[in-house]
Design an enzyme around this catalytic site. Sequence first.
Site, mmCIF file in Angstrom:
data_model
loop_
_atom_site.group_PDB
_atom_site.id
_atom_site.type_symbol
_atom_site.label_atom_id
_atom_site.label_comp_id
_atom_site.label_asym_id
_atom_site.label_seq_id
_atom_site.Cartn_x
_atom_site.Cartn_y
_atom_site.Cartn_z
ATOM 1 N N MET A 1 0.664 -1.277 -0.019
ATOM 2 C CA MET A 1 -0.074 0.053 -0.022
ATOM 3 C C MET A 1 0.856 1.364 -0.134
ATOM 4 O O MET A 1 0.215 2.462 0.113
ATOM 5 C CB MET A 1 -1.024 -0.292 1.005
ATOM 6 C CG MET A 1 -1.237 0.741 2.171
ATOM 7 S SD MET A 1 0.247 1.384 3.262
ATOM 8 C CE MET A 1 1.117 0.223 3.660
ATOM 9 N N PRO A 2 2.280 1.229 0.009
ATOM 10 C CA PRO A 2 2.990 2.580 -0.066
ATOM 11 C C PRO A 2 2.680 3.208 -1.325
ATOM 12 O O PRO A 2 2.677 2.487 -2.545
ATOM 13 C CB PRO A 2 4.464 2.084 0.148
ATOM 14 C CG PRO A 2 4.309 0.644 0.695
ATOM 15 C CD PRO A 2 3.081 0.085 0.262
ATOM 16 N N LEU A 3 2.563 4.359 -1.420
ATOM 17 C CA LEU A 3 2.515 5.165 -2.829
ATOM 18 C C LEU A 3 3.958 5.889 -2.907
ATOM 19 O O LEU A 3 4.057 6.666 -1.726
ATOM 20 C CB LEU A 3 1.255 6.133 -2.874
ATOM 21 C CG LEU A 3 1.443 6.918 -4.036
ATOM 22 C CD1 LEU A 3 1.409 6.360 -5.382
ATOM 23 C CD2 LEU A 3 0.232 8.058 -3.893
ATOM 24 N N ALA A 71 3.992 7.437 0.932
ATOM 25 C CA ALA A 71 2.679 7.803 1.665
ATOM 26 C C ALA A 71 2.363 6.232 2.037
ATOM 27 O O ALA A 71 2.230 5.382 1.073
ATOM 28 C CB ALA A 71 1.774 8.330 0.844
#
Length: 126
Positions: A1-3, A71
């Site tokens: 899920m990191p951006l 993020a």
Amino acid sequence: MPLVRIDVRRGKDAAYRSALGKAVHDALVSIGVPHDDRFQVIAEHDAEGLVYDAHYLGIERTDDIVIVQIAFNDTRTLEQKKALYQAIAENLGKSPGVKPGDVFVNLVEVKKENWSFGNGVAQYAS
């Protein structure tokens, strides 16, 4: 899920940009991010679009600066974050050869409900 956003000065070739993305992703995997959880934006900027202080905090930076912003969920410990910073700098040093002083990392922690991975659904919302 990191951006992940990776910003560099314009003029690097595709192999260099690819190596940046791989180095950062491998560092994320080293702290527990799933290998197939890879979402990155790699952008190039003209000189006036990538502004930095060459000596802030006594760290020497050059036009080869790489700014990494990640993020991700607010779930990592301080130790994991420190390990991530170190792994990113080490990986970028190995390939594509970025000097440690040119590695700038910023983490943005968000609540799980602030993600939608598609279909208009908040997949992580409870």
